[in-house]
Design a protein around this motif. Structure first.
Motif, PDB file in Angstrom:
ATOM      1  N   SER A  94       0.819  -1.208   0.000  1.00 49.32           N
ATOM      2  CA  SER A  94       0.000   0.000   0.000  1.00 49.32           C
ATOM      3  C   SER A  94       0.853   1.258   0.000  1.00 49.32           C
ATOM      4  N   MET A  95       1.925   1.241   0.756  1.00 43.75           N
ATOM      5  CA  MET A  95       2.804   2.410   0.800  1.00 43.75           C
ATOM      6  C   MET A  95       3.492   2.629  -0.539  1.00 43.75           C
ATOM      7  N   CYS A  96       3.901   1.523  -1.194  1.00 40.56           N
ATOM      8  CA  CYS A  96       4.568   1.650  -2.494  1.00 40.56           C
ATOM      9  C   CYS A  96       3.601   2.183  -3.542  1.00 40.56           C
ATOM     10  N   SER A  97       2.370   1.662  -3.553  1.00 40.01           N
ATOM     11  CA  SER A  97       1.389   2.145  -4.516  1.00 40.01           C
ATOM     12  C   SER A  97       1.040   3.605  -4.253  1.00 40.01           C
ATOM     13  N   SER A  98       0.978   3.977  -2.973  1.00 40.78           N
ATOM     14  CA  SER A  98       0.707   5.375  -2.636  1.00 40.78           C
ATOM     15  C   SER A  98       1.827   6.285  -3.108  1.00 40.78           C
ATOM     16  N   SER A  99       3.071   5.786  -3.002  1.00 43.96           N
ATOM     17  CA  SER A  99       4.215   6.585  -3.449  1.00 43.96           C
ATOM     18  C   SER A  99       4.169   6.801  -4.956  1.00 43.96           C
ATOM     19  N   ARG A 100       3.837   5.722  -5.709  1.00 47.59           N
ATOM     20  CA  ARG A 100       3.754   5.863  -7.163  1.00 47.59           C
ATOM     21  C   ARG A 100       2.621   6.800  -7.559  1.00 47.59           C
ATOM     22  N   GLU A 101       1.477   6.670  -6.883  1.00 50.91           N
ATOM     23  CA  GLU A 101       0.342   7.538  -7.172  1.00 50.91           C
ATOM     24  C   GLU A 101       0.674   8.991  -6.871  1.00 50.91           C
ATOM     25  N   THR A 102       1.378   9.212  -5.763  1.00 53.70           N
ATOM     26  CA  THR A 102       1.762  10.584  -5.406  1.00 53.70           C
ATOM     27  C   THR A 102       2.677  11.175  -6.453  1.00 53.70           C
ATOM     28  N   SER A 103       3.617  10.359  -6.978  1.00 49.64           N
ATOM     29  CA  SER A 103       4.536  10.845  -8.001  1.00 49.64           C
ATOM     30  C   SER A 103       3.783  11.226  -9.263  1.00 49.64           C
ATOM     31  N   VAL A 104       2.830  10.396  -9.668  1.00 53.68           N
ATOM     32  CA  VAL A 104       2.051  10.687 -10.867  1.00 53.68           C
ATOM     33  C   VAL A 104       1.205  11.943 -10.672  1.00 53.68           C
ATOM     34  N   LEU A 105       0.564  12.063  -9.501  1.00 49.86           N
ATOM     35  CA  LEU A 105      -0.266  13.233  -9.235  1.00 49.86           C
ATOM     36  C   LEU A 105       0.563  14.504  -9.186  1.00 49.86           C
ATOM     37  N   TRP A 106       1.769  14.382  -8.635  1.00 50.81           N
ATOM     38  CA  TRP A 106       2.616  15.570  -8.555  1.00 50.81           C
ATOM     39  C   TRP A 106       3.034  16.022  -9.948  1.00 50.81           C
ATOM     40  N   GLN A 107       3.393  15.062 -10.829  1.00 47.20           N
ATOM     41  CA  GLN A 107       3.757  15.426 -12.190  1.00 47.20           C
ATOM     42  C   GLN A 107       2.571  16.015 -12.930  1.00 47.20           C
ATOM     43  N   LEU A 108       1.375  15.429 -12.700  1.00 46.49           N
ATOM     44  CA  LEU A 108       0.187  15.972 -13.337  1.00 46.49           C
ATOM     45  C   LEU A 108      -0.105  17.386 -12.861  1.00 46.49           C
ATOM     46  N   GLU A 109       0.081  17.630 -11.568  1.00 39.05           N
ATOM     47  CA  GLU A 109      -0.160  18.968 -11.028  1.00 39.05           C
ATOM     48  C   GLU A 109       0.815  19.977 -11.632  1.00 39.05           C
ATOM     49  N   ARG A 110       2.068  19.578 -11.804  1.00 36.22           N
ATOM     50  CA  ARG A 110       3.046  20.477 -12.416  1.00 36.22           C
ATOM     51  C   ARG A 110       2.662  20.800 -13.851  1.00 36.22           C
ATOM     52  N   ARG A 111       2.184  19.793 -14.593  1.00 28.61           N
ATOM     53  CA  ARG A 111       1.777  20.041 -15.966  1.00 28.61           C
ATOM     54  C   ARG A 111       0.582  20.968 -16.040  1.00 28.61           C
ATOM     55  N   LEU A 112      -0.360  20.799 -15.103  1.00 33.43           N
ATOM     56  CA  LEU A 112      -1.532  21.653 -15.111  1.00 33.43           C
ATOM     57  C   LEU A 112      -1.179  23.090 -14.779  1.00 33.43           C
ATOM     58  N   LYS A 113      -0.120  23.300 -13.999  1.00 35.93           N
ATOM     59  CA  LYS A 113       0.267  24.650 -13.625  1.00 35.93           C
ATOM     60  C   LYS A 113       1.044  25.356 -14.730  1.00 35.93           C
ATOM     61  N   ARG A 114       1.550  24.574 -15.712  1.00 35.88           N
ATOM     62  CA  ARG A 114       2.266  25.206 -16.809  1.00 35.88           C
ATOM     63  C   ARG A 114       1.290  25.996 -17.687  1.00 35.88           C
ATOM     64  N   PRO A 115       1.780  27.070 -18.317  1.00 34.44           N
ATOM     65  CA  PRO A 115       0.881  27.818 -19.210  1.00 34.44           C
ATOM     66  C   PRO A 115       0.466  26.959 -20.388  1.00 34.44           C
ATOM     67  N   ARG A 116      -0.815  26.947 -20.683  1.00 33.95           N
ATOM     68  CA  ARG A 116      -1.334  26.124 -21.758  1.00 33.95           C
ATOM     69  C   ARG A 116      -1.057  26.779 -23.105  1.00 33.95           C
ATOM     70  N   ILE A 117      -0.593  25.948 -24.075  1.00 34.81           N
ATOM     71  CA  ILE A 117      -0.340  26.413 -25.431  1.00 34.81           C
ATOM     72  C   ILE A 117      -1.492  25.936 -26.303  1.00 34.81           C
ATOM     73  N   ARG A 118      -2.200  26.827 -26.895  1.00 31.59           N
ATOM     74  CA  ARG A 118      -3.349  26.463 -27.695  1.00 31.59           C
ATOM     75  C   ARG A 118      -2.898  25.873 -29.011  1.00 31.59           C
ATOM     76  N   GLY A 119      -3.488  24.787 -29.416  1.00 33.35           N
ATOM     77  CA  GLY A 119      -3.156  24.123 -30.670  1.00 33.35           C
ATOM     78  C   GLY A 119      -4.112  24.548 -31.769  1.00 33.35           C
ATOM     79  N   VAL A 120      -4.514  23.588 -32.618  1.00 28.79           N
ATOM     80  CA  VAL A 120      -5.403  23.876 -33.729  1.00 28.79           C
ATOM     81  C   VAL A 120      -6.798  24.175 -33.202  1.00 28.79           C
TER      82      VAL A 120
END
Length: 541
Positions: free
Chosen positions: A327-353
């Motif tokens: 459970s601790m290992c899965s929580s650690s992996r989930e936290t890492s993924v959520l943290w990376q996702l949060e960083r991406r969401l905080k980046r300025p969005r570049i509009r595409g087509v």
């Protein structure tokens, strides 16, 4: 920041950095002071355990969603799972910390032994009578509030400090009293002062909400002129504020704190009223519990050497159950993924087509076609419109034969007679205009008259013009050899271009009008070609 992730466990207390929390999956909040909520905000999305009062303040002031808040009753034991399948559990008990509204201590019991996390607390002997502590349990690790763990700092009890404040206020019977406080805490002191001096205590609306939760006496108001004692923000008490307050009414200020503060004004008084345990109280608390290990919560102030004589023998470190490890290992992996996702969401969005609707696209295409058509109509006039665009013959001459105009003005000419490239007006809109060699438009009789020489020989070598293959009519070294094979000018366009190309420059100098242009050109050529001097001038000889 005060907070900790307890080693060898999935427990985090007052610790809100998911990136650093690692294996933690159970999060606890001891109280709502800002130094214990660093990183906690409305974006929090994990189960969070706290007391009922803290739960209310957490949602009200930090806007944490109720779906993540788990309020646990004080004094009761609660069983929580330590893994995802519920195979391993622990028991947590909340104990009143006697610090501020909603503050608690956490007693954790599980495979890791018994851990007591005090948070910020003010020790009283009644704490040792809590059922969770009087059963003779061995405390393996004590996380201790060591804010005032200094033998040189002697603090009175809160009852004694309250008496000192009362005595000070009695010395100024006609003065207004300003009590400098932080946003949460010391509400009981305000209640005691109101009852002692029989006056209303003026509060901010936010603090009034807190005292109403606590169920204190009805001695508080938000009306400025109703009471003699005013609770104000701690940072508001300063020299300039004292001058302003005393201009309207004699005023003194009181700072109830154990911190050493240099008074910026003679009417500002500091009383050592503290919500943290004094050194002597900490010594009595540790001696009564006799834990195996003491860990200071304020890491900047180590205090382990003060309690060595009150500790029990250390025990071996327990093994982490397999289900908890997973459970601790899965929580650690989930936290890492959520943290990376949060960083991406905080980046300025570049509009595409950006895709347009079919209706908007069709309408825009129609507008573009109309615009191009209008532009071509303005830039591609018929010969009959020359007079409207260029009423003066000299202007028409400059547009039709810019190279000759440059030559007369001694400007460089980008025109080579050997390549027989001429400048002509664009053809009507219906035709795709690309110039053909001049030789193709001329009859043999005309060549002899104007002395242009023999025509270009087709590649076929039979001497007959092969209209179906334009490349046969282009010389090997001609700059027009790249012209598309399928491009042909209509007969009318060729005749029109021929007349423009064969019209001498002197024709425009005579001032002829553009009306009946074709007839005038033919008449002018029949007359002028009989004059050898004119032919020599036109041929550039």
């Amino acid at each position: 920041m005060h907070g900790v992730v307890i080693p060898q466990t999935p427990i985090a207390v007052d610790f809100w950095s998911l990136r650093r929390a690692g294996t933690a999956r159970l999060f606890f909040l001891s109280h709502m002071h800002s130094d214990h909520t660093v990183g906690l905000s409305s974006t929090w999305a994990r189960p969070l355990y706290c007391s009922p009062i803290t739960a209310h303040l957490l949602h009200r002031h930090l806007q944490v969603s109720k779906q993540w808040i788990r309020a646990l009753e004080i004094g009761e034991s609660h069983v929580l799972p330590l893994d995802e399948i519920g195979q391993e559990t622990m028991t947590v008990t909340l104990i009143d910390a006697n610090h501020c509204p909603g503050s608690v201590m956490f007693l954790f019991e599980g495979y890791f032994g018994t851990i007591l996390y005090t948070g910020d607390f003010r020790f009283t002997p009644s704490m040792l009578k809590e059922p969770a502590l009087i059963l003779g349990k061995q405390i393996h690790t004590l996380y201790l509030d060591n804010t005032n763990c200094n033998p040189a700092l002697v603090l009175p009890s809160r009852q004694e400090a309250t008496r000192q404040i009362v005595q000070l206020i009695r010395q100024f019977p006609q003065h207004h009293i300003k009590i400098g406080l932080y946003s949460l805490g010391k509400e009981v002191l305000l209640e005691q002062l109101a009852l002692e001096f029989r006056t209303w205590v003026v509060l901010s609306p936010r603090r009034l909400e807190v005292v109403q939760l606590l169920g204190l006496a009805d001695v508080f108001t938000v009306q400025e002129k109703d009471g003699r004692i005013h609770a104000v923000d701690r940072m508001e008490v300063c020299h300039s504020a004292m001058l302003r307050w005393n201009r309207t009414h004699p005023t003194i200020a009181i700072l109830p704190t154990s911190r050493k503060i240099r008074s910026p004004h003679p009417d500002i008084h500091t009383i050592p009223y503290s919500d943290h345990s004094s050194y002597s109280e900490l010594r009595a608390f540790v001696a009564a519990l006799r834990p195996c290990r003491v860990v200071p919560i304020v890491r900047q102030h180590p205090c382990g050497e003060f309690f060595q004589d009150s500790l029990s023998p250390r025990l071996s470190v327990p093994l982490i159950p397999h289900s908890v490890q997973q459970s601790m290992c899965s929580s650690s992996r989930e936290t890492s993924v959520l943290w990376q996702l949060e960083r991406r969401l905080k980046r300025p969005r570049i509009r595409g087509v950006v895709f347009e609707s079919p209706e908007e696209k069709a309408e825009q295409a129609k507008v573009d076609r109309d615009s191009k058509k209008h532009k071509k109509e303005n830039l591609s006039p018929w010969p009959g419109d020359l007079e409207k665009l260029c009423p003066h013959p000299l202007q028409a001459r400059k547009q039709l034969f810019p190279d000759f105009c440059r030559k007369e003005r001694n400007e460089p000419v980008f025109f080579r007679d050997s390549e027989k490239i001429a400048t002509a007006l664009p053809a009507p809109l219906e035709f795709s205009v690309q110039l053909q060699p001049v030789d193709e438009f001329l009859s043999p009789e005309t060549r002899e008259e104007i002395d242009l020489g023999s025509p270009v020989i087709p590649k076929g070598g039979n001497g007959s013009p092969a209209r179906g293959n334009q490349s046969d009519w282009v010389g090997s070294g001609s700059p027009l050899s790249h012209i598309s094979k399928d491009t042909h000018l209509a007969t009318e366009s060729r005749e029109l271009a021929l007349k423009y190309l064969l019209t001498p420059v002197s024709f425009f100098q005579t001032g002829f009008s553009s009306r009946n242009f074709d007839q005038q050109v033919e008449k002018y050529q029949r007359v002028q070609y009989n004059n050898p001097a004119v032919l020599k001038t036109v041929d550039g000889g």
